[in-house]
Design an enzyme around this catalytic site. Structure first.
Site, short mmCIF file in Angstrom:
data_model
loop_
_atom_site.label_atom_id
_atom_site.label_comp_id
_atom_site.label_asym_id
_atom_site.label_seq_id
_atom_site.Cartn_x
_atom_site.Cartn_y
_atom_site.Cartn_z
N CYS A 1 52.15 -20.08 4.11
CA CYS A 1 52.53 -21.48 4.27
C CYS A 1 53.72 -21.85 3.40
O CYS A 1 53.94 -21.27 2.35
CB CYS A 1 51.37 -22.39 3.88
SG CYS A 1 49.90 -22.13 4.84
N GLY A 2 54.47 -22.81 3.87
CA GLY A 2 55.55 -23.36 3.06
C GLY A 2 55.29 -24.84 2.81
O GLY A 2 54.81 -25.55 3.69
#
Lengths: 409, 258
Positions: free
Chosen positions: A40-41
């Site tokens: 995830c970012g």
């Protein structure tokens, strides 16, 4: 996640929109953009003087880290969106179909006055996987003094939480994705660039934005399960896994929250709401409860802090988030605030940046996201389990490198 | 006669039609192509988070300058040549580096120098968590990691060989975090400044600096000064962290092992 959740998750919006009924959905994706390894970012930005930030800035930040996502979810949250309706709760919904909308409106009419409702403009992208939900927002005020309100015996905020929980739990195909004042969540299943275009994020301006691009590992990728996950004015973007989910879930469910979004991250939102809004803990104390020090390190703290740390560990042992995570937390009560927190071993990336003039503060998974919009940003890294806190009007209250409990209010 | 070295510039700044920065595979393809053509000096401009830059480069004369922010795994499996970053590096810089040099004129992120087995990494500023974990050496060849500022927890965790030097410039107190050298069974960590007993991880201990250590530290500081300029004050006392034992977990998992 156990299997039951995985199975129910596949039902998401089977027959919502027919926008692309005659078109071909299959788009040839060039080799270099096929889904691949990632994680995830998260990205966030806030202006300390409260001036407005265009959605295109956060879009640029999150799409700079396209390496980190795999197209199974993304979302944005903006604060300071509706100055004309700043006193009303803005409830934004994803509806599977007209039926779920009608049922939701019927339920809501017993609970709240609807001041205004409007369709949220959406622009389905050809590269996205249909069906698409109906997105609608309602500006509402609780019906105080009515039988329903009195019977619940709750204060206004808890009343709104109860309403959101009952809609998410009982109305099929209806999910309230945000319910705070002067803020809204825009999220869905797709790449960050697609979700940004789907909601045309660049048309909105806010004093704070948080965003998330998803790489789901242990929960399904679907519209309502994307981040940010929000309740009242809280919103959370989370990168990581909560391996203590079962215990955390027990704690929030005992406090009346219902976990309906099929993802471990939603307990984090409810924990913040429970500990900081309801139990009135200072955010740094809540952060310590979620990412506490080891007992042997607590021993080295000065007397007062040691007692506090031990009490927090014992009282809120079910709030301890085990597993790797880095989270961005947004809230607007009493002032718009961005908090960034990594787990106690810093097993997920998190960097902070501040612009040369000191007005814009950023948090992101990777430095490139910050440098892409603020070339002169001065960078720093928060310490493990140590929250950075930035407030509109007050500035950087904590850099995340201080001793525990400093800058607590 | 000096060979004329040709500079080649690659601009990684433009965004593609999806609004993303130039894809890392495309950038690395261009870099490899230039290397195959015999270019020995590359300048990368406007780098914006592209990963794996210059991974597995092995020409010892190769020199790659990076302007901007290189992405994770910069110089992974580097086997020769010099990479110089004018800015900060992100996480996992010098992943499993085998030879060559990486010079960072800024800070580097977490897990810097993961599993390196040779070469030199010089970071002017600070670094993050788990610096130099699982680095190793063989027959006297091992990596040298030099960090100019401070580092955080888990420095040299599971370290099996090689040398780490933390200079701690501009830091009051200890420039390293907790769990230093947890589970280490080879190599040495020099810290310019104090290291408390509580900061040591299991299987690590403090030791006296010997003349040989001081010579090693001196040569590393020389390299640091040459790369970044300035003078490093060499009068501050060093702490040296070494493994208690070359087999720290002997008998922990299988009592029959020797």
């Amino acid at each position: 996640m156990d299997r039951d959740y995985m199975q129910t998750a596949t039902l998401s919006f089977p027959e919502a929109s027919s926008v692309f009924a005659e078109q071909s959905y299959v788009v040839e994706i060039p080799d270099c953009h096929k889904p691949r390894m990632g994680s995830c970012g998260i990205a966030g930005c806030i202006n300390i003087d409260g001036s407005m930030i265009s959605g295109s800035k956060i879009e640029k930040m999150i799409t700079t880290m396209s390496e980190r996502e795999n197209g199974l979810g993304s979302g944005f949250v903006a604060y300071g969106l509706f100055p004309d309706f700043a006193e009303e709760y803005c409830m934004q919904f994803l509806f599977e179909n007209e039926d779920s909308q009608a049922q939701t409106e019927e339920l809501m009419s017993n609970w709240v006055y609807m001041i205004k409702d409007e369709k949220v403009p959406t622009f389905p992208q050809r590269s996205m996987m249909p069906p698409f939900p109906l997105v609608r927002r309602y500006f509402v005020r609780p019906k105080k003094g009515t039988e329903v309100y009195i019977r619940t015996g709750l204060n206004e905020e808890d009343y709104m939480v109860r309403l959101v929980m009952s809609i998410n739990e009982t109305v099929p195909g209806s999910y309230c994705v945000s319910s705070g004042k002067d803020m809204a969540v825009f999220k869905g299943s797709g790449y960050a660039r697609e979700i940004a275009k789907f909601y045309d994020i660049s048309r909105y301006k806010g004093s704070m934005w948080l965003s998330h691009s998803r790489f789901p590992t242990n929960s399904p990728g679907w519209w309502a399960g994307s981040h940010p996950i929000s309740i009242l004015d809280w919103s959370i973007c989370h990168n990581g896994e909560i391996t203590s989910y079962g215990v955390n879930r027990k704690l929030v469910e005992m406090a009346g929250y219902k976990c309906t979004l099929l993802t471990d991250s939603e307990v984090v939102t409810y924990l913040w709401d429970l500990m900081v809004r309801r139990h009135r803990l200072p955010p740094t104390a809540a952060a310590f409860a979620m990412a506490p020090w080891y007992y042997k390190d607590i021993e080295r703290l000065p007397d007062n802090e040691r007692r506090l740390a031990n009490q927090l560990r014992i009282t809120y042992k079910e709030a301890f988030l085990n597993g790797p995570f880095s989270i961005l937390v947004g809230r607007s009560d009493p002032v718009v605030t961005m908090m960034a927190l990594a787990d106690r071993k810093k097993l997920r990336p998190l960097v902070m940046g501040v612009s040369g003039d000191g007005n814009s503060v950023y948090a992101a998974s990777e430095e490139c996201a910050i440098k892409s919009v603020q070339g002169d940003a001065e960078m720093w890294a928060t310490r493990a389990g140590n929250p950075a806190i930035v407030k509109v009007g007050e500035g950087i209250v904590r850099r995340g490198t201080e001793a525990p409990f400093l800058g607590a209010i | 006669m000096n060979k004329e070295v040709e500079n080649m510039m690659i601009d990684a700044g433009h965004r593609n039609d999806l609004g993303h920065p130039l894809d890392y595979r495309e950038l690395n393809r261009q870099i490899r192509e230039a290397i195959c053509e015999g270019k020995e000096r590359l300048i990368l401009m406007n780098v914006m988070g592209q990963r794996y830059i210059a991974s597995a480069t092995s020409n010892p004369n190769m020199r790659i300058e990076i302007h901007g922010t290189p992405g994770n795994d910069l110089g992974a499996f580097l086997n020769g040549g010099t990479i110089e970053v004018f800015g900060n590096a992100q996480d996992v810089t010098a992943n499993t580096m085998n030879d060559g040099r990486i010079i960072v004129h800024g800070n580097s992120g977490d897990i810097t120098g993961l599993a390196a087995r040779g070469g030199t990494l010089l970071v002017k500023g600070n670094s993050g968590y788990r610096v130099g974990i699982h680095i190793k050496e063989f027959e006297g060849v091992g990596p040298n990691l030099v960090i100019g500022g401070f580092v955080n927890d888990y420095l040299g965790e599971y370290m099996a060989g090689g040398t780490i030097l933390i200079l701690g410039q501009g830091v009051e107190g200890s420039p390293v975090g907790l769990h230093v050298g947890a589970g280490m069974h080879g190599g040495r960590i020099y810290v310019r400044g104090p290291v408390g007993k509580h900061q040591l991880g299991p299987a690590a201990c403090l030791a006296e600096m010997t003349d040989k250590d001081l010579k090693k530290v001196d040569s590393l500081i020389d390299q640091y000064e040459k790369a970044f300029g300035g003078d490093v004050d060499r009068s501050i006392e060093y702490s040296k962290v070494i493994p208690l034992d070359s087999r720290p977990f002997r008998g922990h998992y299988d009592s029959t092992t020797i």
